[in-house]
Design an enzyme around this catalytic site. Structure first.
Site: not given
Ligand code: B12
Length: 261
Positions: A136-138
């Site tokens: 999710i942090k990408g």
């Protein structure tokens, strides 16, 4: 899509490298020779530079790498010219979409979540790349695929064996399998990718194989077909590009309802 480029206005058709002054054709190369550092090693480096077309060539740095190897930096002039009209650029074949548009397109076209199974295969333990795409942090200011509400992400982690990956993809009814290969020693990335794609073709009925996507910093652009995969992503890829590509592939009918086979 590969397209020959017409030279943009204001640029010459023919260019040479720039070192100290425009057009002096100076380049800098670095390499390691498997011999101890001494005068012979320095001569060997200059001989290699001459055979590579660097003339005159200057040895600007030589450093022992342990007792049996020497690292060199050579600075020299090349005789080759670059013709900008012959440069071929591989362009992105799909538009970039926002996360909102990706989610809407998946909902509309599939009517369910798109299932993505990711892994780093073989002995490769470099997970930073695949995590940059999936977590999710990408990466580079973009959220990873876990952020997309219409994408289910199954991240299998590092050093996953191909049969395990195939089994997990089948169990999850994967629409797309995302594989990372960073280590390229002895062409491990090529061999592992070809083994992986062959295993998927064997395990699934024709036309039902999930979308096979490979990524890593050193894949040759344009070699997807030879490797048996649908798409290659290289250095600097962002999660948004991958999500946009997945939507493009669904639109092109490349994502089929998984058979559970
Ligand atoms: C961090 C690192 C490690 C860490 C890895 C930690 C981890 N959990 O990942 C540790 C310390 C464990 C490690 C170990 C080793 N490493 Co290392 N490592 C690196 C290093 C410094 C950075 C790699 C990295 O994280 N890059 C950042 C990410 C974001 O970039 P990326 O991987 O390219 O990913 C991007 C794209 O390629 C793409 N992408 C990548 N995968 C995928 C997948 C998909 C599906 C998609 C769409 C996109 C995509 O998207 C990402 C984001 O843009 C590189 C050198 C370098 N500067 O690159 C060496 C490097 C990769 N390592 C190397 C080596 C040799 C090793 C070891 C063999 C060293 C040793 N003798 O033990 C071991 C091997 C371990 C193993 N079994 O794999 C060599 C590989 C050389 C080669 N030709 O193969 C490198 C190049 C260093 C070097 N110059 O020698 N390493």
């Amino acid at each position: 899509m590969s397209t020959p480029q017409s030279t943009p206005q204001g640029l010459p058709d023919i260019i040479r490298p720039y070192g100290d002054t425009t057009g002096d054709a100076m380049v800098q190369v670095s390499f390691t020779l498997p011999i101890p550092h001494d005068k012979r090693a320095e001569g060997a480096a200059l001989q290699l530079a001459a055979k590579m077309g660097l003339a005159p060539a200057l040895l600007v740095h030589a450093k022992a790498m342990g007792s049996d190897f020497t690292f060199f930096i050579v600075y020299g002039s090349v005789s080759h010219l670059v013709d900008l009209r012959e440069v071929v650029v591989i362009e992105r074949e799909f538009p970039m979409l926002s996360a909102k548009d990706v989610n809407a397109a998946i909902k509309k076209r599939l009517g369910r979540k798109l299932v993505v199974v990711g892994a780093c295969i073989g002995t490769d333990a470099h997970t930073v790349g695949i995590d940059a795409i999936l977590n999710i942090k990408g990466f580079a200011g973009e959220k990873g695929l876990e952020y997309y509400t219409e994408i289910k992400v199954v991240n299998c982690g590092a050093q996953v064996l191909v049969p395990e990956l195939v089994a997990r993809a089948r169990a999850e009814k994967a629409d797309a399998v995302l594989v990372s290969q960073v280590v390229t020693q002895k062409d491990a990335h090529i061999h592992n990718t070809m083994t992986m794609s062959a295993a998927f073709r064997e395990a699934y009925p024709a036309g039902k194989v999930p979308l096979l996507v490979i990524g890593g910093p050193r894949f040759e652009q344009g070699s997807a077909a030879a490797l048996g995969v649908d798409r290659i992503f290289g250095k600097g890829t962002t999660p948004g590009e991958v999500a946009s590509y997945l939507v493009h592939a669904i639109g092109a009918g490349q994502v089929v309802a998984p058979s559970g086979a």
